[in-house]
Design a protein around this motif. Structure first.
Motif, PDB file in Angstrom:
ATOM      1  N   ARG A   2      39.039  81.092  53.232  1.00 27.78           N
ATOM      2  CA  ARG A   2      39.607  81.559  54.497  1.00 27.78           C
ATOM      3  C   ARG A   2      39.030  80.765  55.670  1.00 27.78           C
ATOM      4  O   ARG A   2      39.726  80.388  56.600  1.00 27.78           O
ATOM      5  CB  ARG A   2      39.325  83.053  54.692  1.00 27.78           C
ATOM      6  N   LYS A   3      37.743  80.525  55.577  1.00 27.15           N
ATOM      7  CA  LYS A   3      37.077  79.779  56.639  1.00 27.15           C
ATOM      8  C   LYS A   3      37.644  78.350  56.709  1.00 27.15           C
ATOM      9  O   LYS A   3      37.953  77.840  57.789  1.00 27.15           O
ATOM     10  CB  LYS A   3      35.575  79.730  56.356  1.00 27.15           C
ATOM     11  N   LEU A   4      37.770  77.751  55.550  1.00 26.11           N
ATOM     12  CA  LEU A   4      38.309  76.394  55.485  1.00 26.11           C
ATOM     13  C   LEU A   4      39.736  76.354  56.027  1.00 26.11           C
ATOM     14  O   LEU A   4      40.116  75.453  56.773  1.00 26.11           O
ATOM     15  CB  LEU A   4      38.329  75.900  54.031  1.00 26.11           C
ATOM     16  N   LEU A   5      40.487  77.362  55.614  1.00 23.08           N
ATOM     17  CA  LEU A   5      41.885  77.456  56.004  1.00 23.08           C
ATOM     18  C   LEU A   5      41.988  77.554  57.524  1.00 23.08           C
ATOM     19  O   LEU A   5      42.829  76.925  58.162  1.00 23.08           O
ATOM     20  CB  LEU A   5      42.481  78.701  55.342  1.00 23.08           C
ATOM     21  N   ASP A   6      41.126  78.360  58.046  1.00 26.27           N
ATOM     22  CA  ASP A   6      41.075  78.584  59.487  1.00 26.27           C
ATOM     23  C   ASP A   6      40.863  77.266  60.222  1.00 26.27           C
ATOM     24  O   ASP A   6      41.589  76.926  61.156  1.00 26.27           O
ATOM     25  CB  ASP A   6      39.888  79.507  59.763  1.00 26.27           C
ATOM     26  N   LYS A   7      39.880  76.558  59.760  1.00 23.50           N
ATOM     27  CA  LYS A   7      39.528  75.280  60.370  1.00 23.50           C
ATOM     28  C   LYS A   7      40.706  74.299  60.261  1.00 23.50           C
ATOM     29  O   LYS A   7      41.062  73.636  61.233  1.00 23.50           O
ATOM     30  CB  LYS A   7      38.306  74.718  59.634  1.00 23.50           C
ATOM     31  N   THR A   8      41.315  74.285  59.074  1.00 23.39           N
ATOM     32  CA  THR A   8      42.410  73.345  58.854  1.00 23.39           C
ATOM     33  C   THR A   8      43.610  73.668  59.735  1.00 23.39           C
ATOM     34  O   THR A   8      44.235  72.773  60.298  1.00 23.39           O
ATOM     35  CB  THR A   8      42.841  73.366  57.379  1.00 23.39           C
ATOM     36  N   SER A   9      43.900  74.958  59.878  1.00 20.77           N
ATOM     37  CA  SER A   9      45.075  75.273  60.691  1.00 20.77           C
ATOM     38  C   SER A   9      44.808  74.972  62.161  1.00 20.77           C
ATOM     39  O   SER A   9      45.718  74.598  62.900  1.00 20.77           O
ATOM     40  CB  SER A   9      45.540  76.723  60.477  1.00 20.77           C
ATOM     41  N   GLN A  10      43.569  75.097  62.553  1.00 21.99           N
ATOM     42  CA  GLN A  10      43.228  74.709  63.930  1.00 21.99           C
ATOM     43  C   GLN A  10      43.461  73.214  64.130  1.00 21.99           C
ATOM     44  O   GLN A  10      44.043  72.778  65.125  1.00 21.99           O
ATOM     45  CB  GLN A  10      41.769  75.033  64.229  1.00 21.99           C
ATOM     46  N   ASP A  11      42.971  72.447  63.155  1.00 23.68           N
ATOM     47  CA  ASP A  11      43.147  70.998  63.234  1.00 23.68           C
ATOM     48  C   ASP A  11      44.627  70.626  63.259  1.00 23.68           C
ATOM     49  O   ASP A  11      45.054  69.767  64.030  1.00 23.68           O
ATOM     50  CB  ASP A  11      42.484  70.312  62.027  1.00 23.68           C
ATOM     51  N   LEU A  12      45.361  71.325  62.409  1.00 27.95           N
ATOM     52  CA  LEU A  12      46.789  71.026  62.315  1.00 27.95           C
ATOM     53  C   LEU A  12      47.486  71.358  63.629  1.00 27.95           C
ATOM     54  O   LEU A  12      48.301  70.592  64.132  1.00 27.95           O
ATOM     55  CB  LEU A  12      47.423  71.809  61.160  1.00 27.95           C
ATOM     56  N   ALA A  13      47.133  72.504  64.177  1.00 26.15           N
ATOM     57  CA  ALA A  13      47.751  72.926  65.434  1.00 26.15           C
ATOM     58  C   ALA A  13      47.524  71.875  66.512  1.00 26.15           C
ATOM     59  O   ALA A  13      48.408  71.568  67.315  1.00 26.15           O
ATOM     60  CB  ALA A  13      47.171  74.275  65.866  1.00 26.15           C
ATOM     61  N   LYS A  14      46.328  71.318  66.496  1.00 20.86           N
ATOM     62  CA  LYS A  14      45.962  70.333  67.503  1.00 20.86           C
ATOM     63  C   LYS A  14      46.832  69.066  67.375  1.00 20.86           C
ATOM     64  O   LYS A  14      47.405  68.605  68.363  1.00 20.86           O
ATOM     65  CB  LYS A  14      44.493  69.969  67.314  1.00 20.86           C
TER      66      LYS A  14
END
Length: 918
Positions: free
Chosen positions: A858-870
């Motif tokens: 979940r933590k990884l996913l969170d980070k990845t979706s933030q990166d993706l959003a950016k």
RNA sequence: GGGCGAUUAGCUCAGGGGUAGAGCGCCACGUUGACAUCGUGGAGGUCGGUGGUUCGAAACCACCAUCGCCCACCA
């Protein structure tokens, strides 16, 4: 080799050997590299600032020496006129004597004695620091040769009218009883008073109120000035004042120096005791009435009771007298700049005397041009502003000092007041055709210390003889110094160098920052925060440190405070760090010119670095022992070998680049990172597979052994300029193993930057990524490091397959794998790490906590979706896609795709894990 | 009064128009045959503030704040 690095065991013997072997002797040839040391005060000791500066100079010198350039680091010491004379006078005072009791000759002899005993200390300290100076060329500013140069330069400047004698106001130190240059006077705000005195007009019609911060100087007043346009006083201009106490009639004059807005708009004018008043006096042809003796007492021809009083006592009496006369209007509190001598600390008096001056205007012009035209470059560049600022506002330089210790001024006087300048009395008589019966007396004064320092870059190289050294090393390459002496020294060297040696004295001026304590305070004896570099090298017990910091204080009452602070900061004293750790610390701190807070944590870290290097070397030497290097296979070697050579090359390239721009900190960082994070963390670990494998085919092992030794050898050579001792100690052993006939690293070749191997680097990045993925799972899932884990690789492409096949043993060893298997699809019950397209799975079976893995995902996913959003945000911005460079947009697209894929894969993995968690 | 510099992780500091870095400190685990002066993993930052330039600013510009330094003759 010992298990831990012990600096003391290795340092001193190497230095003795280096010196004896003459490795530091000046090279010969064209285009030499040369640094002249800023000569330290011969009676002082080296402090942290020196050690820092010396480390920079030595590192640069050693670097160029290894690069095969003719090299000279020119050592020497400075006679430091006032400072040295004061030290010896203080010793005499301790014996209840003054220098006058001894007389000039005996006193000077005594200073020479002191110089001899004390001068050796600096040399010893420099040796401890590893300074690779050419001791055979050691000079002292007052040795015979340099004194001759000083004398000849004086004569030439005098003959050309650039040195003259003049009577004018100078800064006078009444305690040392000598003139000082402007630079030696420091003005600080101090609280005082502004006394308002009423001066009656001669005709008794009224009084004028003048304000002063120096009441006692009124005895020498010769006018009162008002502004010419000041309507209040215009009608009084030309009338006279009857000066109280002295009764002298003095005029009221008009001068636009006066600020009508300040005080009453009336200023008392004392031409003999104030620089502004002096100029006003010149403009209005006023008398200059001196009221002070050379030790700042009121002269005897002043009225009683003032004659003979100390200046501050006289001040009180003048005020009292005005009060009793009813002429004291009021006293205001006032903050003013009080000028003090930088050595004695006493209040400096503007004082009317005969002194020698250098007419600097004609010398300054080419010196300014040299910097403007880039023939001299300041590093960092902005210091040139400071230089220009000063050079464009130069006053003539007062070079005579009423001291006994220094270069005696080569001028003689006859009884009729004639002045003759020459090499000696005989020369003067001949030059000016003076009869033998004309009595001549040499000038008693000596020259400002900075006069001889200004000649240092060429006087030490043998000028005026056209020596080989002068030809090879002048202009010197770089001057390394602090900003505090840009005016005192740098500017004057440039002027003198261009005038006499015919070229700039150095091509670059590297200005470094000031070493401060951990709180950003300047280190000083009276603050009790001084660190002795030797104590950092050898270590010191707390009691000794306290003792050292609290004895010999100018203000002994500070001792308890200093002791307390010292005990708090160093409860266990200072451990032994060794010279190399200290030097590496200084190098790491040598950023662009800014002040440096010296922090013990830093030096400890670099001591650890020395230890790391020591032990990695120990490993290499042990693990290659008995390996026959000659049977190494001729091929390029295994991946770790190709990779470390590629990385080494890039490290050396970076170090070259950073040394060229004097960024020793970035050079040190590059070496630190290569050593620790690449050589030790990866190469050594990977090499173990081969070197510890008894069954390894001999040529493979030999190749690895050779690469390990050669890389280490190159690394040691790269580190040598910064850390000469530990690298020498290890380097000689490594060289022996490599059958190199090498006696020292001092003159060993600097490692050459080869070509990098991008294929090896890519493979290695893959390997590191996969190992990192496994370690991450291990770390976060709390799998014991000692427990081998099975790993499955899903979504592998052909390249992954090739790599797995080739690198499986390395991977297994470093990630501690139980098994490694390529699979088509991963089982749902596993912990996952993604590396590029690859999916690493560690099956659950007793190893993985489902909920922990779910949280981690979940933590990884969170980070990845933030990166993706950016990235997605950027790409959805039309003007970004339109206007940003194509490569940037493409990179952003690639990133978005990668994040997208990672996201999807993590999501599906998470879904599976969540299903299990239920 | 002029000039210069600094402000980035708890501390000390790099960096510099395109996803925030290091050392030390901190947390967890760990004595596998170089190193516990160690190893592996991890936490931690609106890059002093406000505006502007730009597709995009921590970075460039302007102003402001705080701290520091240098130079200068206001009695």
């Amino acid at each position: 080799m010992h298990k831990t690095y012990e600096p003391q065991a290795i340092e001193e013997t190497h230095y003795k050997r280096w010196e004896a072997a003459g490795y530091f002797a000046a090279g010969s040839g064209d285009d030499g590299f040369c640094i002249v040391i800023p000569p330290p005060n011969v009676t002082g000791t080296l402090h942290m600032g020196h050690a820092f500066q010396d480390t920079i100079m030595d590192t640069l010198t050693r670097y160029h020496r290894m690069r095969g350039v003719p090299t000279l680091w020119q050592p020497g010491t400075d006679h430091a006129g006032i400072a040295t004379q004061m030290v010896v006078e203080r010793q005499l005072n301790g014996e209840g004597k003054t220098r006058h009791d001894l007389g000039r000759d005996a006193f000077v002899d005594r200073v020479w004695d002191w110089k001899r005993t004390s001068g050796g200390r600096i040399s010893d300290q420099l040796r401890r620091l590893g300074a690779s100076v050419d001791w055979s060329r050691d000079r002292f500013t007052m040795d015979e040769g340099l004194s001759e140069v000083v004398r000849d330069v004086f004569i030439r400047l005098h003959d050309e009218g650039l040195i003259y004698r003049g009577k004018r106001l100078v800064n006078w130190d009444p305690v040392l009883r000598t003139a000082l240059s402007d630079l030696e006077v420091l003005s600080e705000d101090e609280s005082g008073h502004l006394w308002h005195f009423q001066y009656p007009l001669t005709d008794g019609s009224r009084t004028l109120t003048v304000a002063t911060t120096r009441p006692e100087t009124m005895l020498g007043d010769t006018a009162v000035a008002v502004h010419p346009d000041d309507e209040r006083y215009q009608h009084l201009i030309g009338q006279t004042i009857k000066l109280p106490i002295v009764g002298r009639e003095i005029p009221i004059i008009a001068d636009d120096y006066v600020d009508p807005e300040f005080g009453t708009g009336c200023v008392k004018i004392t031409p003999a005791h104030d620089f502004n008043d002096y100029e006003i006096g010149q403009r209005h042809d006023l008398d200059q009435i001196n009221v002070l003796t050379d030790d700042a007492h009121i002269v005897s021809d002043m009225p009683e009771p003032f004659a003979g009083l100390d200046r501050f006592e006289a001040r009180k009496r003048v005020v009292q007298t005005f009060e009793s006369l009813g002429l004291l209007e009021r006293i205001d509190d006032h903050t003013l700049k009080v000028p003090r001598g930088d050595r004695s600390g006493s209040v400096v008096e503007p004082y009317l005397t005969d002194q020698w001056y250098v007419r600097v205007g004609p010398l300054a012009e080419p010196a300014i041009a040299a910097v403007e035209e880039g023939r001299i470059r300041f590093v960092p560049e902005n210091w040139s502003k400071t230089y220009f600022n000063w050079m464009n506002n130069l006053q003539d330089w007062c070079i005579s000092r009423q001291l006994w210790w220094g270069h005696r001024i080569p001028a003689w006087y006859d009884d009729a007041g004639g002045i003759y300048v020459g090499r000696d009395e005989a020369d003067v008589r001949q030059k000016h055709a003076l009869a033998d019966d004309v009595a001549l007396r040499q000038d008693d004064d000596v020259l400002d210390t900075w006069f001889s320092s200004a000649l240092w870059p060429f006087s030490t190289l043998g000028w005026p003889e056209q020596t080989a050294e002068l030809k090879t090393f002048y202009p010197t390459t770089v001057l390394v110094t602090g900003f505090d002496i840009i005016f005192f020294w740098v500017a004057r060297m440039i002027m003198m160098g261009m005038k006499f040696a015919g070229d700039v004295p150095f091509r670059e001026v590297y200005i470094h920052g000031l070493i401060r304590d951990q709180d950003g305070q300047k280190m000083s004896k009276s603050k009790g925060n001084v660190l002795d570099p030797i104590d950092l090298i050898d270590g010191i017990e707390l009691e000794d440190l306290v003792e050292k910091r609290t004895t010999g204080l100018m203000q002994p009452h500070l001792a308890p405070k200093i002791e307390k602070a010292t005990r708090r900061q160093f409860p266990d004293g200072i451990p032994e760090y060794g010279t190399d750790a200290l030097r590496f610390t200084f190098a790491s701190l040598a950023t662009n010119g800014r002040d440096i807070r010296f922090d013990l944590g830093r030096i400890e870290g670099y001591r650890n670095f020395c230890n790391k290097l020591w032990n990695a070397s120990r490993f290499v030497l042990q693990a290659t022992e008995g390996v026959d290097l000659d049977i190494a296979e001729a091929s390029a070697g295994s991946l770790p070998e190709r990779w470390i050579q590629s990385r080494l090359t890039q490290m050396v390239t970076e170090v070259d680049r950073q040394f060229a721009r004097y960024r020793l900190d970035l050079a040190a960082q590059a070496m630190y990172e290569f050593t620790w994070y690449e050589f030790c963390d990866w190469f050594v670990e990977l090499a173990k597979s081969t070197l510890y494998d008894d069954s390894a085919a001999s040529p493979t092992k030999a190749s690895m052994a050779r690469t390990a030794l050669e890389t280490l050898d190159a690394l040691l050579r790269a580190l040598h300029p910064t850390m000469p001792f530990v690298t020498e100690e290890i380097g000689l052993k490594v060289a022996e193993r490599l059958s190199l006939s090498r006696e020292t690293l001092c003159t060993a070749p600097w490692p050459e930057a080869g070509t990098s191997d991008s294929e090896a680097e890519q493979d290695m990045t893959w390997l590191q990524g996969v190992i990192g993925g496994v370690r991450q799972i291990r770390g976060e899932m709390d799998i014991a490091p000692g427990k081998p884990v099975p790993v499955l690789l899903a979504d592998a492409n052909d390249e992954d397959g090739r790599r797995v096949e080739a690198l499986e043993p390395l991977l297994s060893r470093l990630a501690n794998l139980e098994s490694l298997e390529l699979v088509a699809t991963s089982p749902e019950a596993c912990a996952v790490a993604l590396h590029d397209n690859l999916k690493l799975c560690v099956p659950m079976a007793g190893l993985i906590d489902v909920e922990k893995e779910r949280d981690r995902l979940r933590k990884l996913l969170d980070k990845t979706s933030q990166d993706l959003a950016k990235t997605a945000g950027k790409l959805s911005n039309a003007s970004f896609v339109e206007r940003a460079p194509e490569a940037v947009v493409a990179e952003e697209r690639r990133r978005a795709a990668e994040h997208q894929s990672t996201l999807e894969r993590l999501e599906s993995q998470l879904a599976e894990i969540e299903a299990l968690a239920r």
